[in-house]
Write an enzyme that holds these catalytic residues in place. Structure first.
Site, PDB file in Angstrom:
ATOM      1  N   ASP A   7       0.837  -1.197   0.000  1.00 13.77           N
ATOM      2  CA  ASP A   7       0.000   0.000   0.000  1.00 13.77           C
ATOM      3  C   ASP A   7       0.876   1.252   0.000  1.00 13.77           C
ATOM      4  OD1 ASP A   7      -2.740   1.144   0.149  1.00 13.77           O
ATOM      5  OD2 ASP A   7      -1.999   1.999   2.018  1.00 13.77           O
ATOM      6  N   GLU A   9       0.712   5.848   0.471  1.00 14.45           N
ATOM      7  CA  GLU A   9      -0.010   7.094   0.742  1.00 14.45           C
ATOM      8  C   GLU A   9       0.625   8.182  -0.110  1.00 14.45           C
ATOM      9  OE1 GLU A   9      -2.715   7.097   2.350  1.00 14.45           O
ATOM     10  OE2 GLU A   9      -2.563   5.146   3.345  1.00 14.45           O
ATOM     11  N   GLU A  52      -6.942  17.967   1.971  1.00 12.23           N
ATOM     12  CA  GLU A  52      -7.736  16.754   1.753  1.00 12.23           C
ATOM     13  C   GLU A  52      -6.895  15.499   1.996  1.00 12.23           C
ATOM     14  OE1 GLU A  52      -7.498  18.702  -1.964  1.00 12.23           O
ATOM     15  OE2 GLU A  52      -7.431  19.869  -0.082  1.00 12.23           O
ATOM     16  N   HIS A 150      -5.665   6.394   7.327  1.00 12.49           N
ATOM     17  CA  HIS A 150      -4.945   5.477   6.454  1.00 12.49           C
ATOM     18  C   HIS A 150      -3.455   5.530   6.797  1.00 12.49           C
ATOM     19  CE1 HIS A 150      -8.065   4.731   3.189  1.00 12.49           C
ATOM     20  NE2 HIS A 150      -8.653   5.535   4.051  1.00 12.49           N
ATOM     21  N   ASP A 155      -2.383  -0.639   6.497  1.00 10.88           N
ATOM     22  CA  ASP A 155      -3.289  -1.067   5.428  1.00 10.88           C
ATOM     23  C   ASP A 155      -2.752  -2.305   4.706  1.00 10.88           C
ATOM     24  OD1 ASP A 155      -4.954   0.957   6.088  1.00 10.88           O
ATOM     25  OD2 ASP A 155      -4.734   2.099   4.231  1.00 10.88           O
TER      26      ASP A 155
END
Length: 237
Positions: A7, A9, A52, A150, A155
């Site tokens: 995963d 980010e 965001e 997250h 994750d």
């Protein structure tokens, strides 16, 4: 078979529009069992962090400012990946960022043939959805209570459990128990990464014998005529 539950980010959604990678997490699986070997790194994106994106993962530009650039960790990342299959949920998103960063760093990119998308697996298995990672955790009873925001490594760990459920991997442990886990009822649990001495679970009620005595006698006579019949005779009856 080596796989890596994986995963990332990022600062946003568009790797070709100025967004950058900020975190990578990977968990190694061998034959669908977690080995305890993992890879995790925060990356300085050399840009601001949109509000965001910060709300999603909580990684600020200030926190990332002293972290390494991707080009400084690219080789160790590629070494960890090797020729393993990357198991990713919504792989197009993560691989878009990974390959963009690899190109910027002048390194080889990773082919789609080396990637397995669990979102595709989930859509085939559960066509009515929903198939987000959180929804699949709920469907399979996987604890994701620590997933307040997250995080790439967390994750990746959760995805490894979801992946095993999607492919039926946990079912391979049915009927197998360790000496430490054996109970008076004969039940047991088996978690990925836990190895031990396994025994077949005993049936509470033996199956009814289907062969007649005459058939068993005929079989016994047959194998006795084969000479050294030890291997065969120990299964007789």
């Amino acid at each position: 078979m080596r796989e890596i539950s994986f995963d990332t980010e990022t600062t946003g959604l568009n790797p070709r529009g100025g967004d950058r990678l900020v975190e990578i997490g990977g968990v190694e699986l061998i034959n669908h069992i977690a080995t305890g070997n993992s890879y995790h790194v925060y990356i300085n994106p050399q840009r601001d962090m949109p509000e965001e994106a910060f709300r999603v993962h909580g990684l600020s530009a200030e926190f990332l400012s002293d972290k390494p650039l991707f080009e400084h960790v690219a080789d160790e990342f590629l070494e960890f990946v090797g020729d393993a299959t990357l198991v990713i949920h919504n792989a197009a998103f993560d691989m878009g960022f990974i390959n963009m960063e690899l190109e910027r760093a002048g390194r080889r990119t990773i082919s789609n043939s080396q990637v397995l998308d669990t979102l595709d697996l989930a859509r085939r298995k559960h066509p009515s959805g929903p198939n987000s990672l959180d929804a699949l955790c709920s469907r399979y009873g996987i604890d994701n209570s620590k997933r307040i925001k997250h995080g790439a490594l967390l994750d990746a760990e959760i995805l490894a459990e979801v992946y095993l459920e999607l492919i039926g991997g946990r079912q391979t442990a049915l009927g197998l128990i360790t000496e430490e886990e054996e109970t008076s009822s004969g039940s047991a649990t088996f978690e990925p990464g836990e190895l031990g001495t396994f025994h077949a679970r005993q049936r509470p009620t033996p199956l009814q014998r289907l062969l007649q005595d005459s058939e068993l006698e005929a079989h016994k006579a047959f194998i006795e005529g084969m000479g050294d019949s030890y291997i065969w005779s120990k299964y007789n009856g």
